[in-house]
Design a protein around this motif. Structure first.
Motif, PDB file in Angstrom:
ATOM      1  N   LEU A 116      83.334  -6.379  12.684  1.00 60.43           N
ATOM      2  CA  LEU A 116      83.789  -7.600  12.017  1.00 60.43           C
ATOM      3  C   LEU A 116      85.112  -8.147  12.543  1.00 60.43           C
ATOM      4  O   LEU A 116      85.652  -9.091  11.997  1.00 60.43           O
ATOM      5  CB  LEU A 116      83.914  -7.334  10.507  1.00 60.43           C
ATOM      6  N   ARG A 117      85.623  -7.550  13.596  1.00 64.62           N
ATOM      7  CA  ARG A 117      86.943  -7.939  14.092  1.00 64.62           C
ATOM      8  C   ARG A 117      86.946  -9.352  14.682  1.00 64.62           C
ATOM      9  O   ARG A 117      87.808 -10.155  14.402  1.00 64.62           O
ATOM     10  CB  ARG A 117      87.423  -6.938  15.139  1.00 64.62           C
ATOM     11  N   HIS A 118      85.966  -9.657  15.520  1.00 65.53           N
ATOM     12  CA  HIS A 118      85.958 -10.939  16.238  1.00 65.53           C
ATOM     13  C   HIS A 118      84.775 -11.795  15.808  1.00 65.53           C
ATOM     14  O   HIS A 118      83.686 -11.294  15.568  1.00 65.53           O
ATOM     15  CB  HIS A 118      85.902 -10.707  17.750  1.00 65.53           C
ATOM     16  N   HIS A 119      85.020 -13.097  15.776  1.00 62.46           N
ATOM     17  CA  HIS A 119      83.962 -14.032  15.425  1.00 62.46           C
ATOM     18  C   HIS A 119      83.093 -14.289  16.652  1.00 62.46           C
ATOM     19  O   HIS A 119      83.576 -14.717  17.692  1.00 62.46           O
ATOM     20  CB  HIS A 119      84.565 -15.344  14.914  1.00 62.46           C
ATOM     21  N   THR A 120      81.816 -13.993  16.518  1.00 61.99           N
ATOM     22  CA  THR A 120      80.844 -14.263  17.574  1.00 61.99           C
ATOM     23  C   THR A 120      79.638 -14.932  16.929  1.00 61.99           C
ATOM     24  O   THR A 120      79.566 -15.049  15.703  1.00 61.99           O
ATOM     25  CB  THR A 120      80.386 -12.955  18.265  1.00 61.99           C
ATOM     26  N   SER A 121      78.692 -15.298  17.765  1.00 55.17           N
ATOM     27  CA  SER A 121      77.477 -15.896  17.212  1.00 55.17           C
ATOM     28  C   SER A 121      76.722 -14.875  16.359  1.00 55.17           C
ATOM     29  O   SER A 121      76.052 -15.248  15.397  1.00 55.17           O
ATOM     30  CB  SER A 121      76.579 -16.413  18.337  1.00 55.17           C
ATOM     31  N   CYS A 167      86.793 -11.729  11.527  1.00 49.37           N
ATOM     32  CA  CYS A 167      85.849 -12.759  11.961  1.00 49.37           C
ATOM     33  C   CYS A 167      85.685 -13.880  10.935  1.00 49.37           C
ATOM     34  O   CYS A 167      85.165 -14.942  11.263  1.00 49.37           O
ATOM     35  CB  CYS A 167      84.490 -12.128  12.257  1.00 49.37           C
ATOM     36  N   THR A 168      86.145 -13.674   9.737  1.00 52.44           N
ATOM     37  CA  THR A 168      85.987 -14.653   8.660  1.00 52.44           C
ATOM     38  C   THR A 168      87.093 -15.696   8.619  1.00 52.44           C
ATOM     39  O   THR A 168      87.053 -16.594   7.783  1.00 52.44           O
ATOM     40  CB  THR A 168      85.969 -13.924   7.307  1.00 52.44           C
ATOM     41  N   GLN A 169      88.077 -15.602   9.513  1.00 54.01           N
ATOM     42  CA  GLN A 169      89.264 -16.454   9.390  1.00 54.01           C
ATOM     43  C   GLN A 169      88.956 -17.951   9.429  1.00 54.01           C
ATOM     44  O   GLN A 169      89.561 -18.728   8.687  1.00 54.01           O
ATOM     45  CB  GLN A 169      90.317 -16.080  10.422  1.00 54.01           C
TER      46      GLN A 169
END
Length: 182
Positions: A116-121, A167-169
């Motif tokens: 969940l660290r980085h926003h990806t598709s 990732c939710t930012q």
């Protein structure tokens, strides 16, 4: 479905033995009603903390499992949300609803930080789900008595900090979630 007044009167005039038979037949067909009656009449509402703790253990166990993708994380959170909703339906435990949902989100952020660290598709739907779930928690908190805020302050602030760094930012900003609470 509303009952016509004539039917209500006819049911009231039934002999008690006949009413009992009908009531028992109807209660068996509704699992929620059966569980609610069991909780209120047999357990006398004394087991709400035990039920809450059982769900908390399940959340901790599932959050600690290895998840291959954010999609699996979201599926597990949805399943756990259903368990929490059923608990609330049976027990009418509004405090527990907030407590358990808050615990669930914090547990998944803590245990699944790598996913969940980085926003990806791949994490997009999960990130949106978590942000909306957080928004729901904050909305429900406003309906509670302010005396309970102390119980939730550290957990909510921990959740908000995670929401604005993981990732939710982008969804946290979009939903205008605060960075600190209350």
């Amino acid at each position: 479905m509303a009952l016509p007044d004539s039917l209500k009167k006819a049911i009231i005039q039934l002999p008690p033995k006949e009413k009992d038979k009908l009531l028992l037949r109807l209660v068996v067909k509704d699992k929620v009603l059966t569980d609610r009656l069991l909780f209120e009449l047999i357990e006398e509402s004394a087991t709400v903390d035990d039920r809450r703790e059982a769900i908390r253990r399940t959340i901790a166990r599932v959050a600690d499992m290895t998840h291959n993708s954010p999609g699996w994380i979201m599926m597990d959170m949805r399943s756990l949300s259903g368990d929490i909703a059923y608990h609330v339906k049976v027990t009418k435990d509004k405090y527990g609803e907030i407590d358990l949902n808050l615990f669930m989100l914090n547990a998944f952020f803590a245990q699944q930080a790598d996913q969940l660290r980085h926003h990806t598709s791949r994490s997009d739907k999960c990130a949106l789900y978590m942000a909306k779930k957080a928004q729901t928690i904050l909305n429900r908190l406003t309906k509670l008595d302010t005396d309970y805020y102390v119980d939730f302050e550290s957990g909510v602030n921990q959740l908000l900090q995670q929401l604005h760094t993981m990732c939710t930012q982008s969804y946290a900003r979009q939903l205008q979630l605060p960075k600190a609470w209350p």
